[in-house]
Design a protein around this motif. Structure first.
Motif, PDB file in Angstrom:
ATOM      1  N   ASP A   1       0.850  -1.189   0.000  1.00 41.43           N
ATOM      2  CA  ASP A   1       0.000   0.000   0.000  1.00 41.43           C
ATOM      3  C   ASP A   1       0.887   1.241   0.000  1.00 41.43           C
ATOM      4  OD1 ASP A   1      -1.919   1.922   0.195  1.00 41.43           O
ATOM      5  OD2 ASP A   1      -2.662   1.350   2.169  1.00 41.43           O
ATOM      6  N   PRO A   2       1.132   1.853  -1.179  1.00 38.66           N
ATOM      7  CA  PRO A   2       2.017   3.022  -1.252  1.00 38.66           C
ATOM      8  C   PRO A   2       1.560   4.210  -0.409  1.00 38.66           C
ATOM      9  CG  PRO A   2       1.617   2.105  -3.437  1.00 38.66           C
ATOM     10  CD  PRO A   2       0.672   1.414  -2.507  1.00 38.66           C
ATOM     11  N   VAL A   3       0.261   4.301  -0.120  1.00 39.00           N
ATOM     12  CA  VAL A   3      -0.240   5.436   0.669  1.00 39.00           C
ATOM     13  C   VAL A   3       0.335   5.426   2.074  1.00 39.00           C
ATOM     14  CG1 VAL A   3      -2.351   6.508   1.589  1.00 39.00           C
ATOM     15  CG2 VAL A   3      -2.316   5.629  -0.743  1.00 39.00           C
ATOM     16  N   ARG A   4       0.888   4.289   2.494  1.00 43.95           N
ATOM     17  CA  ARG A   4       1.534   4.245   3.813  1.00 43.95           C
ATOM     18  C   ARG A   4       2.675   5.255   3.907  1.00 43.95           C
ATOM     19  NH1 ARG A   4       1.088  -2.153   4.008  1.00 43.95           N
ATOM     20  NH2 ARG A   4      -0.676  -2.371   5.439  1.00 43.95           N
TER      21      ARG A   4
ATOM     22  N   GLY B   1      12.881   5.923  -3.084  1.00 42.28           N
ATOM     23  CA  GLY B   1      12.941   4.996  -4.206  1.00 42.28           C
ATOM     24  C   GLY B   1      11.598   4.390  -4.585  1.00 42.28           C
ATOM     25  N   LEU B   2      10.641   4.452  -3.673  1.00 42.99           N
ATOM     26  CA  LEU B   2       9.320   3.861  -3.944  1.00 42.99           C
ATOM     27  C   LEU B   2       8.239   4.914  -4.126  1.00 42.99           C
ATOM     28  CD1 LEU B   2       9.376   0.948  -1.315  1.00 42.99           C
ATOM     29  CD2 LEU B   2       9.880   0.801  -3.757  1.00 42.99           C
ATOM     30  N   ALA B   3       8.613   6.190  -4.103  1.00 46.10           N
ATOM     31  CA  ALA B   3       7.617   7.262  -4.208  1.00 46.10           C
ATOM     32  C   ALA B   3       6.810   7.160  -5.492  1.00 46.10           C
ATOM     33  CB  ALA B   3       8.300   8.628  -4.115  1.00 46.10           C
ATOM     34  N   HIS B   4       7.422   6.644  -6.563  1.00 48.86           N
ATOM     35  CA  HIS B   4       6.720   6.548  -7.848  1.00 48.86           C
ATOM     36  C   HIS B   4       5.507   5.625  -7.787  1.00 48.86           C
ATOM     37  CE1 HIS B   4       9.336   2.984  -7.849  1.00 48.86           C
ATOM     38  NE2 HIS B   4       8.456   2.451  -8.670  1.00 48.86           N
ATOM     39  N   LEU B   5       5.444   4.765  -6.782  1.00 50.60           N
ATOM     40  CA  LEU B   5       4.303   3.848  -6.658  1.00 50.60           C
ATOM     41  C   LEU B   5       3.009   4.594  -6.372  1.00 50.60           C
ATOM     42  CD1 LEU B   5       5.883   0.932  -4.566  1.00 50.60           C
ATOM     43  CD2 LEU B   5       5.507   1.038  -7.037  1.00 50.60           C
ATOM     44  N   LEU B   6       3.103   5.831  -5.901  1.00 51.65           N
ATOM     45  CA  LEU B   6       1.896   6.618  -5.630  1.00 51.65           C
ATOM     46  C   LEU B   6       1.120   6.903  -6.914  1.00 51.65           C
ATOM     47  CD1 LEU B   6       3.245   9.126  -2.971  1.00 51.65           C
ATOM     48  CD2 LEU B   6       1.499   7.375  -2.615  1.00 51.65           C
ATOM     49  N   ALA B   7       1.790   6.802  -8.060  1.00 48.46           N
ATOM     50  CA  ALA B   7       1.095   7.013  -9.332  1.00 48.46           C
ATOM     51  C   ALA B   7       0.041   5.948  -9.579  1.00 48.46           C
ATOM     52  CB  ALA B   7       2.104   7.032 -10.482  1.00 48.46           C
ATOM     53  N   ASP B   8       0.172   4.805  -8.897  1.00 46.14           N
ATOM     54  CA  ASP B   8      -0.801   3.724  -9.071  1.00 46.14           C
ATOM     55  C   ASP B   8      -1.962   3.822  -8.084  1.00 46.14           C
ATOM     56  OD1 ASP B   8       0.803   2.631 -11.078  1.00 46.14           O
ATOM     57  OD2 ASP B   8       1.993   1.502  -9.616  1.00 46.14           O
ATOM     58  N   ALA B   9      -1.872   4.743  -7.126  1.00 46.61           N
ATOM     59  CA  ALA B   9      -2.955   4.906  -6.149  1.00 46.61           C
ATOM     60  C   ALA B   9      -4.121   5.647  -6.781  1.00 46.61           C
ATOM     61  CB  ALA B   9      -2.446   5.659  -4.918  1.00 46.61           C
TER      62      ALA B   9
END
Length: 318
Positions: free
Chosen positions: A63-66, A91-99
Motif C-alpha cells: 500500500d504506497p499510501v503508507r 525509491g518507492l515514491a513513484h508507486l503513488l502514481a498507481d494509487a
C-alpha cells in the motif's frame, strides 16, 4: 502484493501486526486497565519515533499510501520517522502514481487541512514525495527559486493558524498556492509563443488543473474557484473606476486579495498593489470614488472640417 491476509479474522496478536505503525498498535485492556503492546510500540512512543511494522519495502509495495501516512503522522505527533522506515521512501515514491486519485485527494486533506500543513509539506520534501504528488508544481518550484518556496510555506502557516483559530479553510486556496508555480510557468510558456494574455491565462489554468487531476482528483467545486483566484490576479494592476468597483464586488475578491498578499513574498514589486487594494476595502464607496478621481469621459467625436461640410452639402443637393 494484495493484502488478502487482512480479510482473515485472527487473534489480537494477528490484528497488531496488521497495523501500519508500532505507535498505532497499542491496546487498552478494560479488565485490568493495562496497555498491551505486541510490537514494541510503547518504547517507540516514549522515544517519539514512528516505526513501520514489518519490512518497510514490502509494506509500502502493499500500500504506497503508507508513505504519506508516515509523513502525516510524524507531522501531527511531532515524531521522527525511523531511519529504516524512511530509507525506502524516495525509491518507492513513484508507486503513488498507481494509487486512486480520489484516495490521494483525501490524503491531501488530512495532510494540509488538519493544522499541520507546514510540517507535512516539509516532510513531503524531505522524503522525496513532493514530486510524486505534484509533478509539475515540484519541477516549477525547483526552477523558480527560494521566493516561491517561501510563499508556499507561508500559505501553509496561514492555513495552520486558521485551523488553530477554528476558522474555515478551503482546499481551493491551498491548491491555488501549491499549483501556482506550475500555472505561472505554463502561462509564461504560452505567452512566449505570442498568445493572447487572456487566452494564455485560461489555457494555462485548464492544463495545470487537468494534469494535476490525473494524480490527485481535485473536485470541480475546488478547482473552479482555484482557477478564478488565478484569473483575478492581473486585474489587481488596474485602477479604472469601473474595474475597481467591479473587482471589489466579485465573490472571489477576498480570496484573490489574500492570494495577492501571499504572492508579495515572492514578488516584492506587488507592494503598491497590495497597499492600494487594502486601502480600497477600508474606504466607503464615496471615499473610494474620490480617491480614484473624476470619472473618465469617453472620447468626443471630432467636428468635421469646413471642406468636409461643404462636400456633404453638395452631395445632398438635388
Amino acid at each position: 502484493g494484495r493484502l488478502v491476509r487482512d480479510n482473515v479474522y485472527g487473534s489480537i496478536e494477528d490484528d497488531a501486526v496488521r497495523r501500519d505503525f508500532t505507535a498505532n498498535a497499542l491496546y487498552y485492556a478494560i479488565e485490568d486497565f493495562s496497555v498491551r503492546d505486541y510490537v514494541g510500540g510503547f518504547e517507540d512512543v516514549m522515544a517519539r519515533r514512528l516505526r513501520l511494522i514489518g519490512d518497510p519495502t514490502t509494506r509500502y509495495q502493499e500500500d504506497p499510501v503508507r508513505m504519506l501516512r508516515a509523513v502525516r503522522l510524524a507531522a501531527k505527533l511531532g515524531f521522527e520517522v525511523d531511519a529504516d522506515t524512511a530509507a525506502p521512501i524516495p525509491g518507492l515514491a513513484h508507486l503513488l502514481a498507481d494509487a486512486a486519485p480520489a484516495r490521494l485527494f483525501d490524503e491531501c486533506l488530512k495532510l494540509f487541512l488538519s493544522g499541520n500543513a507546514e510540517a507535512s509539506f516539509l516532510g513531503l520534501e524531505r522524503h522525496g514525495l513532493l514530486p510524486a504528488m505534484f509533478p509539475e508544481a515540484s519541477a516549477a518550484l525547483a526552477a523558480a527559486g527560494g521566493g516561491a518556496r517561501e510563499m508556499l510555506l507561508q500559505a501553509m502557516r496561514n492555513t495552520d493558524q486558521r485551523v488553530a483559530e477554528d476558522r474555515p479553510v478551503t482546499p481551493a486556496f491551498l491548491f491555488a498556492a501549491l499549483l501556482w508555480p506550475a500555472y505561472e510557468r505554463e502561462r509564461e510558456g504560452l505567452m512566449e509563443k505570442g498568445g493572447d494574455p487572456l487566452v494564455a491565462q485560461q489555457r494555462a489554468a485548464d492544463r495545470v488543473a487537468l494534469h494535476q487531476a490525473q494524480r490527485i482528483a481535485l473536485p470541480r467545486r475546488f478547482s473552479t474557484p482555484m482557477e478564478e483566484i488565478w484569473m483575478l490576479q492581473p486585474r489587481f494592476a488596474l485602477r479604472q473606476r469601473k474595474r475597481v468597483f467591479r473587482l471589489l464586488s466579485h465573490p472571489r475578491f477576498r480570496a484573490a486579495f489574500d492570494f495577492l498578499e501571499l504572492r508579495q513574498i515572492a514578488e516584492p514589486g506587488l507592494a503598491e498593489d497590495v497597499a492600494f487594494w487594502r486601502e480600497a476595502q477600508s474606504l466607503h464607496p464615496e471615499q473610494l470614488s474620490e480617491r480614484l478621481g473624476p470619472p473618465r469621459r469617453g472620447p468626443r467625436k471630432a467636428a468635421p472640417a469646413p471642406d468636409e461640410v461643404a462636400a456633404e452639402e453638395a452631395a445632398a443637393a438635388p
